[in-house]
Design a protein around this motif. Structure first.
Motif, mmCIF file in Angstrom:
data_model
loop_
_atom_site.group_PDB
_atom_site.id
_atom_site.type_symbol
_atom_site.label_atom_id
_atom_site.label_comp_id
_atom_site.label_asym_id
_atom_site.label_seq_id
_atom_site.Cartn_x
_atom_site.Cartn_y
_atom_site.Cartn_z
ATOM 1 N N GLY A 143 -2.198 5.577 -6.438
ATOM 2 C CA GLY A 143 -3.548 5.226 -6.030
ATOM 3 C C GLY A 143 -3.748 3.730 -5.912
ATOM 4 O O GLY A 143 -2.869 2.930 -6.246
ATOM 5 N N VAL A 144 -4.933 3.361 -5.441
ATOM 6 C CA VAL A 144 -5.284 1.957 -5.237
ATOM 7 C C VAL A 144 -6.698 1.726 -5.743
ATOM 8 O O VAL A 144 -7.608 2.522 -5.468
ATOM 9 N N VAL A 145 -6.889 0.633 -6.489
ATOM 10 C CA VAL A 145 -8.211 0.195 -6.919
ATOM 11 C C VAL A 145 -8.569 -1.052 -6.115
ATOM 12 O O VAL A 145 -7.799 -2.022 -6.098
ATOM 13 N N LEU A 199 0.821 -1.211 0.000
ATOM 14 C CA LEU A 199 0.000 0.000 0.000
ATOM 15 C C LEU A 199 0.852 1.257 0.000
ATOM 16 O O LEU A 199 0.556 2.228 -0.702
ATOM 17 N N ALA A 200 1.931 1.255 0.774
ATOM 18 C CA ALA A 200 2.778 2.444 0.856
ATOM 19 C C ALA A 200 3.431 2.760 -0.481
ATOM 20 O O ALA A 200 3.702 3.936 -0.787
ATOM 21 N N ASN A 256 -5.150 1.437 4.037
ATOM 22 C CA ASN A 256 -4.783 2.526 3.143
ATOM 23 C C ASN A 256 -5.441 3.841 3.550
ATOM 24 O O ASN A 256 -4.863 4.924 3.377
ATOM 25 N N ALA A 257 -6.658 3.746 4.091
ATOM 26 C CA ALA A 257 -7.380 4.961 4.490
ATOM 27 C C ALA A 257 -6.719 5.651 5.675
ATOM 28 O O ALA A 257 -6.768 6.889 5.783
#
Length: 365
Positions: A284-286, A278-279, A301-302
């Motif tokens: 971005g992340v889907v 995640l870092a 992630n949030a």
């Protein structure tokens, strides 16, 4: 110490000696130097560190006398703790064409992990930590300057399903947009996104054909061997596909790594792997539909986005409105957290996977 002071191959070793005539202060990482004995006996090596390098005894004695530190290779391990590069599918699945998965380096490393993870042996735990740190270092080197987008989703998504095909189209679209796709490196949605990235350089019809071939072995259960061989069959038919990254873990030994991520950062420690994936998803992340693991990743992630602990919030796109509002009502809680925070402008919920690339581009700073 910068990466410029690291030596990862015999060719790099030769280049350093040709340019500088000294190993002083260098870190030589997992290089076989048994045929470089004369060079080691004739150049200074004060402050150098040899990590898992094969050395002739006289060369090891000489560099130690210079003031170098020598961490010798560890015998009888199914992995290299001081490895200098990420894994490749061919390395982890070496021999899969002729032998069952259980005989591959990937399976042997998992077996070692199973035997040692609970025995309290500080040496085994140290080796795992060294390995994972080396993998993180190699991952940072590989991704330097890349725009990385993470694709998260469940491992149960089967080949031959519409959901799998959609995740593959997503990986293809993101790769064609100049982004580096990074996944958890396992089966299901993760494999599909890596497959899409692999087929990105080819005509669109290649992905359709690949999906048909893979559907003949829809799951890694009951046979990881058949599942993996189907993937390597696709790779053999269309060699030199697009690159992407997979970040799996031996912690989940029942989830084999997929063969479509060109570079694989495999970890023993799942927590290190999860946070690292995640870092590094800086573009971005889907989040595709998933269960507990994917829900955990949404809020993992949030949290830094909420507190701003990684700088400006990165885009988050959740795919499948029904899944994230009714089956697993993550979206209402995520929206409540985002209210009146900068991250509110960086989150989106879309109905279909084909909308995700546009939503990601729209949310980009």
């Amino acid at each position: 110490m910068t990466h410029e002071r690291e030596i990862h191959s015999p060719d790099e070793f030769d280049a350093v000696l040709a340019a500088h005539g000294s190993l002083t202060g260098y870190r030589i990482q997992s290089v076989d130097l048994t045929d470089r004995t004369f060079a080691l006996l004739t150049v200074p090596a004060a402050g150098a560190v040899f990590l898992g390098c094969a050395l002739q005894p006289e060369a090891a004695a000489k560099v130690r006398a210079d003031g170098a530190l020598v961490f010798p290779p560890v015998p009888d391990l199914p992995f290299a703790p001081y490895r200098a590069r990420l894994y490749s599918p061919e390395e982890l699945y070496e021999g899969i064409a002729d032998r069952p998965y259980e005989d591959t380096p990937d399976a042997l490393a998992y077996g070692w992990f199973q035997r040692t993870k609970a025995d309290g042996d500080v040496f085994a735990s140290m080796l795992r930590a060294i390995h994972d740190d080396a993998v993180s270092d190699a991952l940072d080197e590989h991704l330097a300057g890349a725009r990385v987008v993470g694709v998260m989703g469940g491992h149960r998504m089967g080949r031959g399903t519409d959901a799998y095909a959609g995740a593959a189209r997503l990986g293809r679209s993101l790769t064609r947009a100049g982004l580096t796709v990074a996944t958890g490196g396992g089966p299901g949605a993760m494999e599909a996104a890596n497959l899409g990235a692999y087929t990105a350089p080819f005509d669109d019809g290649v992905l359709d054909e690949a999906l048909e071939l893979l559907a003949k072995a829809p799951s890694f259960r009951p046979s990881v061997t058949d599942w993996a061989r189907a993937a390597f069959g696709v790779r053999a038919r269309w060699p030199r596909g697009g690159d992407s990254v997979g970040i799996p873990t031996w912690f989940y030994g029942h989830e084999p790594p997929n063969a479509f991520a060109g570079h694989i950062a495999k970890y023993f420690a799942n927590a290190t792997r999860e946070d690292g994936l995640l870092a590094r998803s800086t573009a971005g992340v889907v989040f595709l539909p998933g269960a507990a693991g994917t829900v955990q990743e949404v809020f993992d992630n949030a949290t830094p986005n909420y507190y701003g602990s990684r700088g400006a919030p990165t885009p988050m796109v959740l795919v499948d409105r029904v899944h994230w509002t009714e089956r697993l009502p993550v979206w209402p809680l995520l929206s409540a957290l985002a209210a009146e925070r900068p991250m509110a402008a960086r989150i989106a919920l879309v109905d279909s996977v084909d909308e995700a690339p546009q939503a990601l581009a729209r949310l980009a700073p």
